[in-house]
Design a protein around this motif. Structure first.
Motif, PDB file in Angstrom:
ATOM      1  N   LEU A   1      -6.610   5.265 -33.069  1.00 27.33           N
ATOM      2  CA  LEU A   1      -7.544   4.444 -33.850  1.00 27.33           C
ATOM      3  C   LEU A   1      -8.792   4.106 -33.040  1.00 27.33           C
ATOM      4  CD1 LEU A   1      -5.085   1.976 -35.623  1.00 27.33           C
ATOM      5  CD2 LEU A   1      -6.353   3.856 -36.661  1.00 27.33           C
ATOM      6  N   LEU A   2      -8.610   3.869 -31.734  1.00 22.46           N
ATOM      7  CA  LEU A   2      -9.766   3.574 -30.887  1.00 22.46           C
ATOM      8  C   LEU A   2     -10.704   4.773 -30.798  1.00 22.46           C
ATOM      9  CD1 LEU A   2     -11.248   1.735 -28.920  1.00 22.46           C
ATOM     10  CD2 LEU A   2      -9.779   2.621 -27.090  1.00 22.46           C
ATOM     11  N   VAL A   3     -10.129   5.976 -30.607  1.00 22.03           N
ATOM     12  CA  VAL A   3     -10.953   7.186 -30.536  1.00 22.03           C
ATOM     13  C   VAL A   3     -11.712   7.397 -31.850  1.00 22.03           C
ATOM     14  CG1 VAL A   3     -10.869   9.706 -30.384  1.00 22.03           C
ATOM     15  CG2 VAL A   3      -9.533   8.315 -28.795  1.00 22.03           C
ATOM     16  N   GLU A   4     -11.019   7.234 -32.961  1.00 17.84           N
ATOM     17  CA  GLU A   4     -11.666   7.450 -34.257  1.00 17.84           C
ATOM     18  C   GLU A   4     -12.742   6.407 -34.519  1.00 17.84           C
ATOM     19  OE1 GLU A   4     -12.543   9.018 -38.067  1.00 17.84           O
ATOM     20  OE2 GLU A   4     -11.716   9.820 -36.198  1.00 17.84           O
ATOM     21  N   THR A   5     -12.489   5.165 -34.108  1.00 21.09           N
ATOM     22  CA  THR A   5     -13.490   4.114 -34.294  1.00 21.09           C
ATOM     23  C   THR A   5     -14.754   4.407 -33.483  1.00 21.09           C
ATOM     24  OG1 THR A   5     -11.767   2.454 -34.696  1.00 21.09           O
ATOM     25  CG2 THR A   5     -13.946   1.648 -34.044  1.00 21.09           C
ATOM     26  N   VAL A   6     -14.576   4.816 -32.221  1.00 18.45           N
ATOM     27  CA  VAL A   6     -15.730   5.151 -31.382  1.00 18.45           C
ATOM     28  C   VAL A   6     -16.480   6.338 -31.962  1.00 18.45           C
ATOM     29  CG1 VAL A   6     -16.427   5.959 -29.094  1.00 18.45           C
ATOM     30  CG2 VAL A   6     -14.711   4.160 -29.308  1.00 18.45           C
ATOM     31  N   ARG A   7     -15.737   7.338 -32.469  1.00 21.62           N
ATOM     32  CA  ARG A   7     -16.397   8.500 -33.073  1.00 21.62           C
ATOM     33  C   ARG A   7     -17.242   8.093 -34.276  1.00 21.62           C
ATOM     34  NH1 ARG A   7     -16.423  11.947 -37.159  1.00 21.62           N
ATOM     35  NH2 ARG A   7     -14.932  10.652 -38.288  1.00 21.62           N
ATOM     36  N   ARG A   8     -16.692   7.240 -35.122  1.00 22.75           N
ATOM     37  CA  ARG A   8     -17.436   6.811 -36.307  1.00 22.75           C
ATOM     38  C   ARG A   8     -18.691   6.026 -35.925  1.00 22.75           C
ATOM     39  NH1 ARG A   8     -14.838   6.721 -41.382  1.00 22.75           N
ATOM     40  NH2 ARG A   8     -12.776   7.698 -41.349  1.00 22.75           N
ATOM     41  N   LEU A   9     -18.565   5.164 -34.918  1.00 23.01           N
ATOM     42  CA  LEU A   9     -19.731   4.401 -34.473  1.00 23.01           C
ATOM     43  C   LEU A   9     -20.810   5.317 -33.907  1.00 23.01           C
ATOM     44  CD1 LEU A   9     -17.985   1.330 -32.789  1.00 23.01           C
ATOM     45  CD2 LEU A   9     -19.202   1.383 -34.984  1.00 23.01           C
TER      46      LEU A   9
ATOM     47  N   THR B   1       3.415   3.136 -30.912  1.00 26.51           N
ATOM     48  CA  THR B   1       2.396   2.131 -31.196  1.00 26.51           C
ATOM     49  C   THR B   1       1.175   2.319 -30.304  1.00 26.51           C
ATOM     50  OG1 THR B   1       4.101   0.539 -31.870  1.00 26.51           O
ATOM     51  CG2 THR B   1       1.926  -0.342 -31.321  1.00 26.51           C
ATOM     52  N   ALA B   2       1.425   2.575 -29.016  1.00 25.63           N
ATOM     53  CA  ALA B   2       0.308   2.793 -28.085  1.00 25.63           C
ATOM     54  C   ALA B   2      -0.491   4.037 -28.475  1.00 25.63           C
ATOM     55  CB  ALA B   2       0.836   2.929 -26.665  1.00 25.63           C
ATOM     56  N   ALA B   3       0.200   5.114 -28.868  1.00 26.63           N
ATOM     57  CA  ALA B   3      -0.499   6.327 -29.284  1.00 26.63           C
ATOM     58  C   ALA B   3      -1.326   6.079 -30.545  1.00 26.63           C
ATOM     59  CB  ALA B   3       0.505   7.447 -29.527  1.00 26.63           C
ATOM     60  N   LEU B   4      -0.761   5.326 -31.485  1.00 26.20           N
ATOM     61  CA  LEU B   4      -1.495   5.018 -32.713  1.00 26.20           C
ATOM     62  C   LEU B   4      -2.744   4.200 -32.411  1.00 26.20           C
ATOM     63  CD1 LEU B   4      -1.735   4.987 -35.791  1.00 26.20           C
ATOM     64  CD2 LEU B   4      -0.253   2.980 -35.806  1.00 26.20           C
ATOM     65  N   LEU B   5      -2.616   3.193 -31.553  1.00 25.19           N
ATOM     66  CA  LEU B   5      -3.769   2.369 -31.208  1.00 25.19           C
ATOM     67  C   LEU B   5      -4.836   3.188 -30.480  1.00 25.19           C
ATOM     68  CD1 LEU B   5      -2.025  -0.936 -30.065  1.00 25.19           C
ATOM     69  CD2 LEU B   5      -3.216  -0.490 -32.212  1.00 25.19           C
ATOM     70  N   ALA B   6      -4.391   4.086 -29.587  1.00 22.89           N
ATOM     71  CA  ALA B   6      -5.352   4.943 -28.881  1.00 22.89           C
ATOM     72  C   ALA B   6      -6.081   5.853 -29.866  1.00 22.89           C
ATOM     73  CB  ALA B   6      -4.641   5.765 -27.815  1.00 22.89           C
TER      74      ALA B   6
ATOM     75  N   LEU C   1      -0.767  11.519 -24.233  1.00 24.03           N
ATOM     76  CA  LEU C   1      -0.503  11.049 -22.870  1.00 24.03           C
ATOM     77  C   LEU C   1      -0.386   9.534 -22.830  1.00 24.03           C
ATOM     78  CD1 LEU C   1      -2.782  13.334 -20.663  1.00 24.03           C
ATOM     79  CD2 LEU C   1      -0.287  13.381 -20.864  1.00 24.03           C
ATOM     80  N   THR C   2      -1.234   8.851 -23.591  1.00 21.05           N
ATOM     81  CA  THR C   2      -1.154   7.395 -23.648  1.00 21.05           C
ATOM     82  C   THR C   2       0.177   6.943 -24.229  1.00 21.05           C
ATOM     83  OG1 THR C   2      -3.552   7.216 -23.907  1.00 21.05           O
ATOM     84  CG2 THR C   2      -2.240   5.320 -24.589  1.00 21.05           C
ATOM     85  N   GLY C   3       0.602   7.576 -25.316  1.00 23.21           N
ATOM     86  CA  GLY C   3       1.889   7.228 -25.909  1.00 23.21           C
ATOM     87  C   GLY C   3       3.046   7.492 -24.972  1.00 23.21           C
ATOM     88  N   TRP C   4       2.999   8.646 -24.281  1.00 24.27           N
ATOM     89  CA  TRP C   4       4.082   8.973 -23.345  1.00 24.27           C
ATOM     90  C   TRP C   4       4.121   7.979 -22.183  1.00 24.27           C
ATOM     91  CZ3 TRP C   4       3.974  10.193 -18.159  1.00 24.27           C
ATOM     92  CH2 TRP C   4       5.186  10.644 -17.612  1.00 24.27           C
ATOM     93  N   ALA C   5       2.948   7.654 -21.625  1.00 19.96           N
ATOM     94  CA  ALA C   5       2.898   6.729 -20.490  1.00 19.96           C
ATOM     95  C   ALA C   5       3.403   5.345 -20.892  1.00 19.96           C
ATOM     96  CB  ALA C   5       1.482   6.639 -19.948  1.00 19.96           C
ATOM     97  N   ALA C   6       2.968   4.864 -22.057  1.00 19.44           N
ATOM     98  CA  ALA C   6       3.418   3.545 -22.511  1.00 19.44           C
ATOM     99  C   ALA C   6       4.913   3.537 -22.797  1.00 19.44           C
ATOM    100  CB  ALA C   6       2.642   3.129 -23.761  1.00 19.44           C
ATOM    101  N   GLY C   7       5.402   4.606 -23.441  1.00 22.56           N
ATOM    102  CA  GLY C   7       6.833   4.685 -23.732  1.00 22.56           C
ATOM    103  C   GLY C   7       7.673   4.775 -22.469  1.00 22.56           C
ATOM    104  N   ALA C   8       7.213   5.573 -21.499  1.00 18.43           N
ATOM    105  CA  ALA C   8       7.966   5.700 -20.249  1.00 18.43           C
ATOM    106  C   ALA C   8       7.994   4.391 -19.486  1.00 18.43           C
ATOM    107  CB  ALA C   8       7.344   6.802 -19.390  1.00 18.43           C
ATOM    108  N   SER C   9       6.863   3.695 -19.437  1.00 12.97           N
ATOM    109  CA  SER C   9       6.815   2.410 -18.748  1.00 12.97           C
ATOM    110  C   SER C   9       7.717   1.384 -19.421  1.00 12.97           C
ATOM    111  CB  SER C   9       5.375   1.896 -18.709  1.00 12.97           C
ATOM    112  OG  SER C   9       5.305   0.626 -18.113  1.00 12.97           O
TER     113      SER C   9
ATOM    114  N   ALA D   1     -10.679  16.568 -28.723  1.00 12.48           N
ATOM    115  CA  ALA D   1      -9.980  16.777 -27.447  1.00 12.48           C
ATOM    116  C   ALA D   1      -9.185  15.537 -27.051  1.00 12.48           C
ATOM    117  CB  ALA D   1     -10.994  17.139 -26.358  1.00 12.48           C
ATOM    118  N   LEU D   2      -9.787  14.369 -27.242  1.00 12.90           N
ATOM    119  CA  LEU D   2      -9.088  13.136 -26.895  1.00 12.90           C
ATOM    120  C   LEU D   2      -7.869  12.926 -27.785  1.00 12.90           C
ATOM    121  CD1 LEU D   2     -12.076  10.700 -26.269  1.00 12.90           C
ATOM    122  CD2 LEU D   2     -10.572  11.739 -24.569  1.00 12.90           C
TER     123      LEU D   2
END
Length: 202
Positions: A163-171, A156-161, A40-48, A32-33
């Motif tokens: 990677l963060l979700v996948e890292t938390v899932r793996r942990l 870049t922001a979407a990619l980092l987000a 949404l993270t990518g859009w918000a970062a790009g718009a800003s 879901a994330l």
């Protein structure tokens, strides 16, 4: 999408463990994330970034003035010791010249500027940007360049987000697996000594 692999653990069967169900919920939340939060993270970062860059581009365009400069002569060479290979490569394409141009206040200015080597013969003219005081500056950023940088920032922001979700899932899955193994060890420690004996469990 590896986050969806654990969804099958929702199936009802007598062998399903509590950790299996927890792993299925982790996979569902991660999926879901990835589908909602990451875009949404990518859009918000790009718009800003686009808003900030567009304002910077408009400011540069207001403060910088285009003019035409004329080459007077080649500039004296300066020492190149310690320059990087990249800077040396740029030097092969550009050269410093003494040029003359008209400042925004109408006065004539002379100074050393860098320009394309193929157009650096004395008497050649070339476009030059100056600030309000007549000093040479870089060309202002245009709206398309600002938008392109904003797109890169959003991706870049979407990619980092992601990677963060996948890292938390793996942990989380790793933690569940360790918990599962610990429970198996405790169950085996309780059952193992009686394994194979007659009347076990009676």
């Amino acid at each position: 999408m590896r986050a969806a692999i654990g969804l099958w653990r929702w199936r009802h069967n007598p062998l399903r463990r509590s950790t299996d169900l927890a792993e299925a919920w982790v996979a569902f939340v991660a999926a879901a994330l990835l589908c909602v939060l990451v875009p949404l993270t990518g859009w918000a970062a790009g718009a800003s970034a686009n808003g900030s860059l567009q304002r910077a581009a408009r400011t540069q365009q207001e403060q910088r003035v285009p003019t035409t400069a004329r080459v007077v002569r080649a500039a004296d060479r300066q020492a190149t010791g310690g320059r990087t290979a990249e800077a040396a490569g740029e030097d092969r394409l550009r050269r410093s010249v003494v040029a003359r141009w008209t400042a925004p206040d109408g006065s004539t200015r002379t100074g050393t500027v860098s320009m394309a080597r193929r157009r650096s013969a004395p008497g050649s003219t070339f476009p030059l940007w100056t600030d309000r005081s007549g000093q040479p500056v870089a060309a202002p950023m245009n709206a398309d360049a600002a938008r392109a940088h904003a797109v890169v920032a959003g991706l870049t922001a979407a990619l980092l987000a992601g990677l963060l979700v996948e890292t938390v899932r793996r942990l989380a899955v790793r933690r569940l697996v360790l918990t599962r193994y610990a429970r198996l060890d405790r169950a085996w420690a309780a059952t193992g000594p009686d394994w194979g004996r007659t009347g076990t469990g009676s």
